[in-house]
Scaffold this motif. Structure first.
Motif, PDB file in Angstrom:
ATOM      1  N   ASP A 142     -12.298   5.379   1.034  1.00 23.87           N
ATOM      2  CA  ASP A 142     -11.881   5.323   2.439  1.00 23.87           C
ATOM      3  C   ASP A 142     -11.466   3.911   2.857  1.00 23.87           C
ATOM      4  O   ASP A 142     -11.856   3.406   3.907  1.00 23.87           O
ATOM      5  CB  ASP A 142     -13.010   5.836   3.335  1.00 23.87           C
ATOM      6  CG  ASP A 142     -12.507   6.265   4.699  1.00 23.87           C
ATOM      7  OD1 ASP A 142     -11.288   6.426   4.866  1.00 23.87           O
ATOM      8  OD2 ASP A 142     -13.341   6.419   5.618  1.00 23.87           O
ATOM      9  N   THR A 143     -10.663   3.289   1.991  1.00 23.04           N
ATOM     10  CA  THR A 143     -10.245   1.904   2.214  1.00 23.04           C
ATOM     11  C   THR A 143      -8.720   1.840   2.311  1.00 23.04           C
ATOM     12  O   THR A 143      -8.015   2.501   1.540  1.00 23.04           O
ATOM     13  CB  THR A 143     -10.730   1.001   1.070  1.00 23.04           C
ATOM     14  OG1 THR A 143     -12.154   1.044   1.015  1.00 23.04           O
ATOM     15  CG2 THR A 143     -10.266  -0.435   1.259  1.00 23.04           C
ATOM     16  N   VAL A 144      -8.240   1.057   3.254  1.00 17.18           N
ATOM     17  CA  VAL A 144      -6.800   0.888   3.441  1.00 17.18           C
ATOM     18  C   VAL A 144      -6.441  -0.571   3.224  1.00 17.18           C
ATOM     19  O   VAL A 144      -7.022  -1.466   3.849  1.00 17.18           O
ATOM     20  CB  VAL A 144      -6.348   1.328   4.852  1.00 17.18           C
ATOM     21  CG1 VAL A 144      -4.839   1.134   5.014  1.00 17.18           C
ATOM     22  CG2 VAL A 144      -6.741   2.774   5.116  1.00 17.18           C
ATOM     23  N   VAL A 145      -5.502  -0.819   2.327  1.00 20.36           N
ATOM     24  CA  VAL A 145      -5.003  -2.173   2.057  1.00 20.36           C
ATOM     25  C   VAL A 145      -3.626  -2.292   2.688  1.00 20.36           C
ATOM     26  O   VAL A 145      -2.720  -1.499   2.375  1.00 20.36           O
ATOM     27  CB  VAL A 145      -4.930  -2.443   0.547  1.00 20.36           C
ATOM     28  CG1 VAL A 145      -4.343  -3.826   0.273  1.00 20.36           C
ATOM     29  CG2 VAL A 145      -6.312  -2.317  -0.086  1.00 20.36           C
ATOM     30  N   THR A 146      -3.456  -3.255   3.563  1.00 18.00           N
ATOM     31  CA  THR A 146      -2.184  -3.411   4.268  1.00 18.00           C
ATOM     32  C   THR A 146      -1.271  -4.456   3.639  1.00 18.00           C
ATOM     33  O   THR A 146      -0.094  -4.531   3.984  1.00 18.00           O
ATOM     34  CB  THR A 146      -2.423  -3.774   5.749  1.00 18.00           C
ATOM     35  OG1 THR A 146      -3.188  -4.978   5.816  1.00 18.00           O
ATOM     36  CG2 THR A 146      -3.170  -2.648   6.462  1.00 18.00           C
ATOM     37  N   ASP A 147      -1.790  -5.272   2.719  1.00 17.14           N
ATOM     38  CA  ASP A 147      -0.936  -6.241   2.037  1.00 17.14           C
ATOM     39  C   ASP A 147       0.149  -5.510   1.250  1.00 17.14           C
ATOM     40  O   ASP A 147      -0.051  -4.394   0.764  1.00 17.14           O
ATOM     41  CB  ASP A 147      -1.758  -7.099   1.063  1.00 17.14           C
ATOM     42  CG  ASP A 147      -2.637  -8.105   1.778  1.00 17.14           C
ATOM     43  OD1 ASP A 147      -2.523  -8.225   3.010  1.00 17.14           O
ATOM     44  OD2 ASP A 147      -3.461  -8.761   1.104  1.00 17.14           O
ATOM     45  N   PHE A 148       1.287  -6.168   1.090  1.00 16.20           N
ATOM     46  CA  PHE A 148       2.380  -5.578   0.333  1.00 16.20           C
ATOM     47  C   PHE A 148       1.975  -5.292  -1.117  1.00 16.20           C
ATOM     48  O   PHE A 148       1.308  -6.104  -1.771  1.00 16.20           O
ATOM     49  CB  PHE A 148       3.577  -6.522   0.293  1.00 16.20           C
ATOM     50  CG  PHE A 148       4.458  -6.468   1.517  1.00 16.20           C
ATOM     51  CD1 PHE A 148       4.864  -5.251   2.049  1.00 16.20           C
ATOM     52  CD2 PHE A 148       4.910  -7.636   2.115  1.00 16.20           C
ATOM     53  CE1 PHE A 148       5.688  -5.203   3.165  1.00 16.20           C
ATOM     54  CE2 PHE A 148       5.740  -7.599   3.217  1.00 16.20           C
ATOM     55  CZ  PHE A 148       6.131  -6.381   3.754  1.00 16.20           C
ATOM     56  N   THR A 149       2.383  -4.153  -1.613  1.00 17.70           N
ATOM     57  CA  THR A 149       2.316  -3.829  -3.037  1.00 17.70           C
ATOM     58  C   THR A 149       3.657  -3.207  -3.422  1.00 17.70           C
ATOM     59  O   THR A 149       4.437  -2.785  -2.562  1.00 17.70           O
ATOM     60  CB  THR A 149       1.166  -2.862  -3.371  1.00 17.70           C
ATOM     61  OG1 THR A 149       1.094  -1.836  -2.370  1.00 17.70           O
ATOM     62  CG2 THR A 149      -0.155  -3.594  -3.440  1.00 17.70           C
TER      63      THR A 149
END
Length: 610
Positions: free
Chosen positions: A439-446
């Motif tokens: 349940d984790t959201v990463v907002t950095d660009f990938t």
């Protein structure tokens, strides 16, 4: 030593098994799921993360299984593809390299004999001890030169290909080379003849040319159009055709589970059930999973790529919903770059009737919802197998090899750097919750080039080893944990349909431009350095004030500082930081000469400050 010598043979065998099991236990099983032409707004979880709502701006969507994966794992919500066409995008994923480093810019066949080539992800996984299996669509057009010809080069140890399955009727729709029908042989085979398969396994062909050759089939195209309620993309001036044009809407000839995507999911389930033994799919025999090795499996689902043919029950449900059709203002064309106008003309859809537009959108999202069920089936079977075998596991779910327009900018299809065509979130779910928390959201660009290094790192590869220096991406676990500086931008380049064009996207801006005068590989590689700004056909959009990317600011005086900074950065990276071009030699793929441009090495430092 004395104790070892006195151990019984049975004990030694037992110890070797324990050691082997421990080695396997250190390497997680990996399932890579990839969909096709998939808009992120068909996934409720992604809409909530990006826009604070569950439904698409266009209307109703459903995705309970993908939503569940997002809850179970880490979502990299700002992932972008490197090319907005199937083949170059899939090459970037499998090689872990940008198009301007691999030399694969569109749908060209390429060989692995060129000196700059490196192994694909699946081949490297095999080197790491994995059994590698592929199901469905692959799209990596790799060959190996053998003497004076180039042979297809399988990059997975075992593959369940769509065409093999379709020939046995394990689909609802297909295309194939046909040499004879009902005992009638033809002098020249039909290339990619379209057909539908009935529940009884009967093949129904759709070709006006075939009707002329076989009078007994006269009228079948019209019957097929009516029977499956097909909406084909058509040109406003030329009108509708019975046997050409992308199928934008319609109903599957087969029930849920018996379509080509349905068979991909069920075949994968059967593959896992048939441990260490052969099993039959259609007329062919395949090996079941080998429990002595860790598993790397790639499922390439076709949904929601055209033909958009959801099963009848899904279609009926979604026909109950009315959708907001993306509006098209012709004034957008006044500032739209010529290359992007070319794509809009290629896929122009604003002339469709209101009813046709509704059907197109309803069936697209119905197809996505059906595919979500299949994703859940495959993921659940994989987790159950891994846990039964007491092996760690990881699922990498990629929402589309690129996106898809539903009258956005007045067009359907893909091929542009616009967000709707290039924004494709990734979910990574793992039994290792430290690496990929729930349940984790990463907002950095990938980026898509991150997939290969991420999977290799999961498999135990040391990415610091010089032999992996060719990889352009990063381990997404490091991005999620903040172990690496966040990217200021993502980049890509694609040549399909619109011609050579590259883009660079930051949080607030996206800039794109033409990179070459033509597709004559190895010549005029630095043309864009000396071309006029207007000849670069530039586009600049400001996402906070123009999220639909309709107002091109590239020629506005007040935006020249940003446009010029992004132009110079993009030029230095895609043209000057070890650019590769290869004249692959057409479908024969016999070309191996590598042309390079490297006037600005190290420019791709992921930093861009205005």
């Amino acid at each position: 030593m004395f104790q070892l010598k006195t151990l019984s043979i049975a004990t030694l065998i037992f110890l070797s098994i324990v050691i082997d099991r421990n080695l396997i236990a250190d390497q997680p099983n990996v399932l890579w799921i990839l969909t096709d032409d998939h808009r992120y707004d068909s996934i409720r979880a992604f809409n909530k993360m990006l826009h604070g709502r569950e439904m698409s701006e266009l209307g109703y969507v459903e995705s309970p299984n993908t939503d569940r994966l997002a809850k179970m794992g880490t979502t990299f919500i700002n992932t972008y593809c490197q090319a907005q066409g199937c083949a170059p995008s899939r090459a970037a994923m499998h090689y872990g390299r940008y198009p301007f480093r691999s030399g694969i810019y569109e749908f060209e066949y390429h060989n692995n004999n060129a000196e700059h080539c490196r192994p694909t992800l699946s081949e490297t996984m095999a080197d790491l001890g994995y059994q590698t299996t592929h199901v469905g669509k692959l799209g990596v057009r790799i060959k190996t030169i053998k003497g004076n010809w180039a042979a297809s080069h399988p990059i997975y140890q075992q593959s369940f290909y769509f065409k093999d399955l379709a020939r046995d009727g394990l689909c609802g729709w297909g295309k194939d080379w046909i040499t004879d029908i009902n005992g009638v042989k033809f002098d020249k085979p039909f290339q990619s003849l379209e057909f539908f398969v009935t529940p009884e396994g009967k093949f129904e062909y759709c070709s006006l040319e075939l009707e002329e050759l076989m009078p007994e089939l006269a009228g079948t195209c019209a019957e097929t159009m009516e029977k499956y309620d097909l909406l084909r993309h058509y040109n406003k001036k030329k009108g509708k055709h019975l046997d050409s044009g992308m199928i934008l809407a319609g109903v599957s000839s087969r029930e849920a589970g018996k379509t080509r995507d349905g068979y991909y999911a069920s075949i994968f389930v059967d593959y896992l059930k048939n441990k260490n033994r052969a099993f039959k799919v259609g007329s062919r025999h395949y090996d079941g999973v080998d429990t002595s090795k860790p598993l790397f499996c790639h499922i390439g689902f076709d949904f929601p790529h055209t033909p958009v043919l959801p099963p009848a029950d899904f279609r009926k449900r979604f026909q109950q919903h009315t959708y907001k059709v993306p509006a098209f203002d012709e004034q957008e064309m006044e500032t739209m770059p010529a290359q992007l106008k070319k794509q809009v003309a290629h896929g122009f859809s604003d002339h469709l009737t209101d009813a046709e537009k509704q059907a197109m959108i309803q069936d697209y999202y119905a197809f996505c919802a059906y595919g979500d069920v299949l994703v859940g089936q495959a993921a659940d079977a994989f987790i159950e197998y891994s846990e039964t075998q007491q092996q760690p596991w990881t699922i990498v779910y990629v929402c589309g090899d690129h996106g898809w327009k539903l009258n956005d900018h007045g067009s359907v299809s893909k091929f542009t750097p616009w967000d709707v065509d290039s924004h494709n979130p990734i979910i990574v779910v793992s039994s290792d919750k430290k690496r990929f928390p729930s349940d984790t959201v990463v907002t950095d660009f990938t980026e898509f080039v991150d997939i290969a290094p991420t999977v290799l790192s999961i498999a135990g590869a040391d990415l610091g080893d010089a032999k992996y220096d060719y990889l352009d991406g990063r381990d997404m676990a490091d991005t999620g944990a903040g172990n690496v500086p966040a990217r200021d931008y993502v980049i890509g380049e694609s040549h399909a349909v619109i011609g050579p064009r590259a883009f660079i996207r930051t949080k607030d801006y996206v800039f794109s431009m033409r990179t070459r005068p033509d597709e004559n590989r190895g010549k005029n590689m630095q043309w864009a350095r000396n071309a006029s700004y207007r000849d670069l056909d530039p586009a600049l959009y400001h996402m906070p004030t123009d999220p639909k990317e309709v107002n091109n600011l590239a020629h506005h005086p007040e935006h020249q500082r940003v446009a010029q900074a992004m132009k110079e950065k993009l030029l230095n990276i895609v043209l000057g930081d070890n650019r590769v071009e290869v004249d692959w030699g057409g479908n024969r793929a016999m070309g191996t000469t590598v042309y390079r441009s490297n006037f600005a090495p190290g420019s791709d430092d992921k930093v861009l400050q205005f």
